[in-house]
Design a protein around this motif. Sequence first.
Motif, PDB file in Angstrom:
ATOM      1  N   GLY A  41       0.801  -1.190   0.010  1.00  0.00           N
ATOM      2  CA  GLY A  41      -0.148  -0.017   0.051  1.00  0.00           C
ATOM      3  C   GLY A  41       0.778   1.140  -0.088  1.00  0.00           C
ATOM      4  O   GLY A  41       2.124   1.212  -0.075  1.00  0.00           O
ATOM      5  N   GLU A  42      -0.062   2.493   0.266  1.00  0.00           N
ATOM      6  CA  GLU A  42       0.879   3.708   0.058  1.00  0.00           C
ATOM      7  C   GLU A  42       1.713   3.783   1.282  1.00  0.00           C
ATOM      8  O   GLU A  42       1.422   3.474   2.373  1.00  0.00           O
ATOM      9  N   ARG A  43       2.922   4.663   1.223  1.00  0.00           N
ATOM     10  CA  ARG A  43       3.563   5.110   2.211  1.00  0.00           C
ATOM     11  C   ARG A  43       3.956   6.676   2.202  1.00  0.00           C
ATOM     12  O   ARG A  43       3.700   6.939   1.072  1.00  0.00           O
ATOM     13  N   ALA A  44       3.932   7.038   3.261  1.00  0.00           N
ATOM     14  CA  ALA A  44       3.823   8.607   3.348  1.00  0.00           C
ATOM     15  C   ALA A  44       5.305   8.922   3.172  1.00  0.00           C
ATOM     16  O   ALA A  44       6.281   8.700   3.904  1.00  0.00           O
ATOM     17  N   ASP A  46       8.342   6.703   3.631  1.00  0.00           N
ATOM     18  CA  ASP A  46       9.414   6.571   2.649  1.00  0.00           C
ATOM     19  C   ASP A  46      10.435   7.814   2.951  1.00  0.00           C
ATOM     20  O   ASP A  46      10.037   8.746   3.201  1.00  0.00           O
TER      21      ASP A  46
END
Length: 412
Positions: free
Chosen positions: A21-24, A53
Amino acid sequence: MTSQQPLSCPVQHGSPIDTDGERAPLYTPEFAADPHRAYREMRRKYGSLVPVDLAPATPATLVVGYRAAVRILHDPEHFPRDPRIWQKDVPPDCPVLPMMDWRPSLLHSNGAVHARYREAVNAAIEAVDLHALHTTVAQIAVPLINAFCETGSADLIGQYALPLAFTAINAVLGCPPEIGGRTALGLAAMLDTVNAAKGNELVHEALTELIALKKAEPGDDITTRLLQHRVGLDDLEVLEHVMLLYGAGIEPAQNLIANTLLLMLTDDRVADSILGGSLSTRDALDEVLFTDPPLANYCITYPRQPILIDEIWLPAHQPVLISMAACNNDPEIEGEHTGNRSHLAWSAGPHACTAKSMAYLIAQDAIDELLDTLPELQLAAPAAELTWRPGPFHRALAALPVTFPKSRARSV
């Protein structure tokens, strides 16, 4: 609590790193401009452990929960500081690698090795005469203030906080300004993660010269004491610890001074309380160390094995960063900051900062000297228009422009 269960075990979330999924991202100008909004969104979306990240395609876990952070910081057995397994798979041009790669220092060690380093560093720092340092800071501050006090305006970072922190740390390390200047430039590049590898190279070249100088001409300074300590540090170990003290002594100190001045100039509650005598500069410093610490995200560990924290799996040998900024502002521990020094800005546990008394003194004296001469400082631009330097680790203004009634220079 550790567990040997497989990562597929049903828990609230999967591994923050292994997830697809998405990483900040922590490296963008948008994050730098308003990290607290980002921390709130992270906490709402993920809880206490957040997939982030640090640079493009450089995943890590960011701890934004205070209690989880304290648990991790006090458990070096399960959360050691050694990154060598992680960094085997990291490209050499990764912009955060110079801030994270293994070095023979107390920052990246545990157990007996860490105790050996800590003994030498503690002894070198504890021998600093804080009364003499108080005088030194004043001797540095007054000429800096005199250089702009008659003009009515200044950038308090470029013209004051940075050169003051730089000169003060040079004094306690026994470093000539030219060598210290190259070191400071290199460290700034490493923290900004821009030309970080070149910055690392510049630091090593400069500090190699410093060590050679101190061997030839010993002095009453931290570098000499590290070289002469009974634990027998070799030249590389001394270099890495001097580099560590530079890293902690210039950038974070300059940012602590600037962030505290910004608070004083924008928060009427703090400014009025200081003028009225109910708050001290030390209280304002602690307010900033709670709300906007200069080193916002660091204290990096690498779990020995998959471990379950707050119903989230942390994978083995992958970086886990403590967000001192987010943890200090965790709603679960909200309370009065004044007189409260339970913040994590100095870290906690066996790796807690050894130089905080010296850091407090430099920052407090720098602010007091400035306000004694220029008590009517005002921001030259709205606070919302100030620029924060991007980077995953620090909370750093690019400039702090101010105006004030012109004042006569003081005698040094």
